[in-house]
Design an enzyme around this catalytic site. Structure first.
Site, PDB file in Angstrom:
ATOM      1  N   GLY A 154       0.590  -1.433   0.084  1.00  0.00           N
ATOM      2  CA  GLY A 154       0.032  -0.058  -0.052  1.00  0.00           C
ATOM      3  C   GLY A 154       0.897   1.535  -0.083  1.00  0.00           C
ATOM      4  O   GLY A 154       0.132   2.037  -0.037  1.00  0.00           O
ATOM      5  N   THR A 162      -5.570   2.240   9.545  1.00  0.00           N
ATOM      6  CA  THR A 162      -5.218   1.534   9.639  1.00  0.00           C
ATOM      7  C   THR A 162      -4.733   1.356  12.018  1.00  0.00           C
ATOM      8  O   THR A 162      -5.152   0.326  11.860  1.00  0.00           O
ATOM      9  CB  THR A 162      -3.622   1.743  10.018  1.00  0.00           C
ATOM     10  OG1 THR A 162      -3.422   2.829   8.609  1.00  0.00           O
ATOM     11  CG2 THR A 162      -2.172   0.874  10.193  1.00  0.00           C
ATOM     12  N   ASP A 165      -4.511  -3.562  -0.663  1.00  0.00           N
ATOM     13  CA  ASP A 165      -3.681  -4.369  -0.401  1.00  0.00           C
ATOM     14  C   ASP A 165      -4.464  -6.119  -0.652  1.00  0.00           C
ATOM     15  O   ASP A 165      -4.833  -6.399   0.170  1.00  0.00           O
ATOM     16  CB  ASP A 165      -3.093  -4.367   0.700  1.00  0.00           C
ATOM     17  CG  ASP A 165      -1.555  -3.357   1.078  1.00  0.00           C
ATOM     18  OD1 ASP A 165      -1.370  -2.983  -0.001  1.00  0.00           O
ATOM     19  OD2 ASP A 165      -0.816  -3.015   1.918  1.00  0.00           O
ATOM     20  N   PRO A 166      -3.680  -6.790  -1.790  1.00  0.00           N
ATOM     21  CA  PRO A 166      -4.498  -8.344  -1.487  1.00  0.00           C
ATOM     22  C   PRO A 166      -3.180  -9.271  -0.712  1.00  0.00           C
ATOM     23  O   PRO A 166      -4.204  -9.796   0.062  1.00  0.00           O
ATOM     24  CB  PRO A 166      -3.543  -7.900  -2.749  1.00  0.00           C
ATOM     25  CG  PRO A 166      -3.448  -7.161  -3.233  1.00  0.00           C
ATOM     26  CD  PRO A 166      -3.082  -5.996  -2.656  1.00  0.00           C
ATOM     27  N   HIS A 167      -2.329  -8.725   0.392  1.00  0.00           N
ATOM     28  CA  HIS A 167      -1.717  -8.783   1.140  1.00  0.00           C
ATOM     29  C   HIS A 167      -2.479  -8.441   2.309  1.00  0.00           C
ATOM     30  O   HIS A 167      -1.171  -9.323   3.525  1.00  0.00           O
ATOM     31  CB  HIS A 167      -0.403  -8.477   1.652  1.00  0.00           C
ATOM     32  CG  HIS A 167       0.511  -7.460   1.647  1.00  0.00           C
ATOM     33  ND1 HIS A 167       1.274  -6.880   1.034  1.00  0.00           N
ATOM     34  CD2 HIS A 167       0.052  -6.083   2.013  1.00  0.00           C
ATOM     35  CE1 HIS A 167       1.456  -5.223   1.294  1.00  0.00           C
ATOM     36  NE2 HIS A 167       0.596  -5.366   1.903  1.00  0.00           N
ATOM     37  N   TYR A 187       2.774   6.633 -27.212  1.00  0.00           N
ATOM     38  CA  TYR A 187       1.844   5.783 -28.489  1.00  0.00           C
ATOM     39  C   TYR A 187       2.318   4.445 -27.697  1.00  0.00           C
ATOM     40  O   TYR A 187       0.829   3.636 -28.361  1.00  0.00           O
ATOM     41  CB  TYR A 187       2.596   6.049 -29.961  1.00  0.00           C
ATOM     42  CG  TYR A 187       3.736   5.577 -29.711  1.00  0.00           C
ATOM     43  CD1 TYR A 187       4.535   6.999 -29.791  1.00  0.00           C
ATOM     44  CD2 TYR A 187       3.895   4.435 -30.206  1.00  0.00           C
ATOM     45  CE1 TYR A 187       5.561   6.900 -30.611  1.00  0.00           C
ATOM     46  CE2 TYR A 187       4.835   4.461 -30.884  1.00  0.00           C
ATOM     47  CZ  TYR A 187       6.000   5.608 -30.704  1.00  0.00           C
ATOM     48  OH  TYR A 187       6.998   5.363 -30.984  1.00  0.00           O
ATOM     49  N   SER A 247      12.040  -3.953 -11.691  1.00  0.00           N
ATOM     50  CA  SER A 247      12.520  -6.341 -11.604  1.00  0.00           C
ATOM     51  C   SER A 247      11.339  -5.489 -10.487  1.00  0.00           C
ATOM     52  O   SER A 247      11.302  -5.460  -9.273  1.00  0.00           O
ATOM     53  CB  SER A 247      13.503  -6.112 -10.879  1.00  0.00           C
ATOM     54  OG  SER A 247      13.869  -6.390 -12.025  1.00  0.00           O
TER      55      SER A 247
END
Ligand SMILES: *Cc1c(COP(=O)(O)O)cnc(C)c1O
Length: 647
Positions: A158, A303, A395-397, A426, A454
């Site tokens: 996030g 949070t 957040d998928p985690h 383009y 990466s």
């Protein structure tokens, strides 16, 4: 893609390895399958190639020694992991936004990891780049974005998703200024004052991009935005975030060179959501002062308390500002925590359900017991309004039950990517065009359109696979997430009804904060008779230590939680209500201005059965009693030794 979501029967227990590894046989079989498939893949690659390592080679002493040492190090690692890792799979863990992760994701992760795809460029990840784009669009669809025009991708979390939201907000703010710097484009915005240039709506600026592209000057002008020329101090105006924000927003302002002093913190109300009235006042004051608004951030699931900001009010405020003052701003939603809960509002056709139908469906499908009503109406409206935001962090985690590192950002209008991308503008369009025609993507360079370079393609496989098995709708993720919401609600009821613990003639009650918007519960112990808030905070701090890895033993601990301080700096005088509920005087609050609470994101899927929950609670009460006893023993020992010193 959305058709895949049609799968109405999910068994929640069959999704996880389980607290006792109940699905061990299946899990092992699938793990073995992944490994053997991969090995087969290797050996079938040009079978005519000669063997480069012979049997004789493999019997060489150093060869065998190397393998022995490999095993030895793995033994060491395993033993370290087993001793000090946190048992998130167990309902005895209720703390940060962690629980068991989905078997499908763990398996997909391992399976893909062995192929080591790098989603920086499709060249290094022909399979998983495509999966990442699909998974991103799954999330866009869940939020109600039009997938023909939206764009989403996976981030490390996030935090980076928030950076990226602010990155596009920043760059878009400077495009109109850049347009005025170029003789060939000035005409597009002539007669506009600088103030007007800094207050254009997002869609108006994105339409200008189309215009610039047609004239083939977009890239020159893109270089004249802040990405090429930097930012004049304070010129882009203020970022409005709630006081309850995650600290990644401070980092974001720092990293993006916007300056933390340009954050305006919006106060929260008694329910720990952004105070809508004060937000309006702040926005109107800034407009009056001629100060541009860079972006307004709303948090969907804070949070610390899991509060869900009034997203609809933010969207309506923007509309009002556009109509009344010709002033617009970017809207980003930080839904890192509660974003996946949007699945709870979507039916199998991915339609956002009507409130009444929703409640009916929850009961008829058994998501919630008859006597439980979730969500509150305004929470419902907030999720409904998400589709109007410019970008969303999720957040998928966290509530996606997917292993680290998996965050995501979704953007409503993918044209915005051109403002941050590092390939010719383009290319992306062309790729999308190709994709539409041939249903195949080629040469997508994620690394040149996102913040990271990466990155693991395995993560994309994990998220993608989870979305295929567990649809992002009420009967998929909805069921899994509801299990946590039910448990959180039951926990609060039990805490409220709990008789005081009596230990060595001292009495301790337990107090919960009012029912949360989502599944974060905050609670604290209270020694009856104590009037000092300072002492109260110490009590709970020590209890936290006894219920966390700080006790030096996560694995053998009986219960693990997390904690936080609700302070004046973050929440103004709102925690005063909690102080009053705990019968501390107002003056104690004004003196200490901080209240320490235990905090638990209740995400477990294992306690949704009432009988299981009752057994769990009975055991938890014993654990609480033990912890209090431990604490008193420590105090007694300390008093005893103090006494000796005094003599
Ligand atoms: C967890 C969280 C973040 C940060 O996400 P990471 O995945 O830890 O980087 C940001 N905002 C909110 C509201 C969060 O709960």
């Amino acid at each position: 893609m959305i058709n895949n979501f049609k799968n109405s029967k999910i068994n929640v227990d069959a999704l996880f390895l389980g607290p006792k590894s109940e699905n061990a046989v299946f899990f092992k079989e699938m793990m073995e399958y992944s490994v053997s498939e991969h090995m087969h893949w290797r050996s079938s690659y040009h079978p005519e190639d000669p063997d480069l390592i012979s049997t004789v080679d493999r019997y060489a002493p150093e060869y065998r020694d190397t393998l022995y040492r490999t095993e030895g190090i793995l033994n060491q690692l395993s033993s370290k992991l087993k001793t000090t890792s946190v048992p998130w799979f167990s309902p005895r863990y209720m703390g940060h936004m962690n629980a068991d992760t989905l078997m499908i994701s763990n398996l997909a992760y391992v399976m893909a990891m062995m192929y080591n795809p790098n989603n920086c460029a499709q060249e290094s990840s022909p399979t998983t780049t495509v999966l990442e784009i699909e998974a991103g669009l799954d999330l866009c669809a869940m939020f109600g974005y039009d997938v023909q025009h939206a764009w989403g991708h996976i981030t490390s979390g996030g935090t980076v998703a928030n950076y990226e939201g602010l990155w596009v907000a920043r760059n878009i703010k400077t495009l109109p200024l850049a347009i005025m710097q170029h003789p060939k484009s000035q005409y597009l915005l002539k007669d506009k004052t600088e103030k007007e240039l800094l207050n254009l709506s997002v869609s108006a600026v994105l339409d200008l991009i189309d215009e610039l592209k047609k004239q083939q000057i977009f890239e020159e002008i893109r270089y004249l935005t802040c990405r090429g020329v930097g930012i004049e101090q304070g010129k882009l105006g203020k970022l409005l975030v709630p006081q309850s924000k995650h600290y990644s927003w401070m980092k974001a302002m720092d990293i993006l060179g916007l300056g933390q002093q340009n954050i305006v913190q919006l106060p929260v109300d008694a329910s720990y959501r952004t105070d809508v009235r004060k937000m309006r006042e702040t926005v109107f004051t800034l407009i009056e002062q001629g100060e541009p608004i860079l972006a307004v951030v709303a948090v969907v699931g804070t949070t610390e308390t899991g509060a869900i900001d009034n997203v609809r009010e933010v969207i309506e405020l923007r509309r009002e500002c556009e109509q009344r003052f010709g002033v617009s701003f970017y809207v980003h939603i930080d839904a890192a925590y509660a974003g996946y809960a949007c699945a709870m509002f979507r039916d199998e056709e991915n339609q956002f359900m009507e409130y009444e139908n929703l409640l009916q469906c929850y009961h008829s499908e058994g998501l919630f017991p008859e006597n439980m009503v979730w969500p509150k109406r305004d929470v419902y409206e907030s999720f409904k309004a998400l589709s109007q935001a410019d970008s969303i962090t999720v957040d998928p985690h966290k509530v996606g039950f997917i292993p680290y590192a998996a965050g995501a950002i979704c953007m409503k209008d993918k044209r915005i990517v051109d403002l941050v991308s590092y390939h010719a503008a383009y290319v992306f369009e062309e790729v999308q065009e190709k994709q539409r025609k041939t249903e195949k993507t080629q040469n997508v360079l994620l690394g040149s359109s996102i913040m990271e370079g990466s990155k693991a393609g395995a993560t994309a496989a994990a998220v993608w696979a989870a979305h295929r098995l567990v649809p992002l709708n009420v009967l998929g993720y909805g069921k899994v997430i509801a299990a946590g919401v039910i448990t959180a609600n039951w926990m609060i009821d039990k805490i409220n009804q709990c008789e005081p613990f009596i230990i060595e003639e001292r009495q301790f009650s337990i107090i919960a904060m009012p029912t949360p918007d989502f599944h974060m519960i905050n609670f604290m112990f209270r020694e009856i008779g104590n009037t000092s808030l300072e002492k109260q905070n110490q009590l709970n701090k020590r209890l936290y230590e006894l219920c966390s890895y700080a006790a030096g033993r996560s694995y053998s601990n009986d219960f693990l939680t997390s904690s936080t301080s609700l302070t004046y700096e973050e929440y103004g005088d709102n925690p005063l209500n909690l102080c009053r509920d705990a019968q501390f005087s107002d003056s104690e609050w004004h003196k200490v201005r901080s209240i320490y609470v235990l905090r638990a994101a209740v995400m477990t899927h294992c306690l949704r059965d009432r009988a299981h929950f009752e057994t769990y609670w009975a055991e938890l009460k014993n654990i609480f009693e033990d912890k209090l006893q431990q604490l008193i023993n420590e105090e007694n020992k300390l008093n005893h030794s103090n006494y000796k010193i005094n003599i």
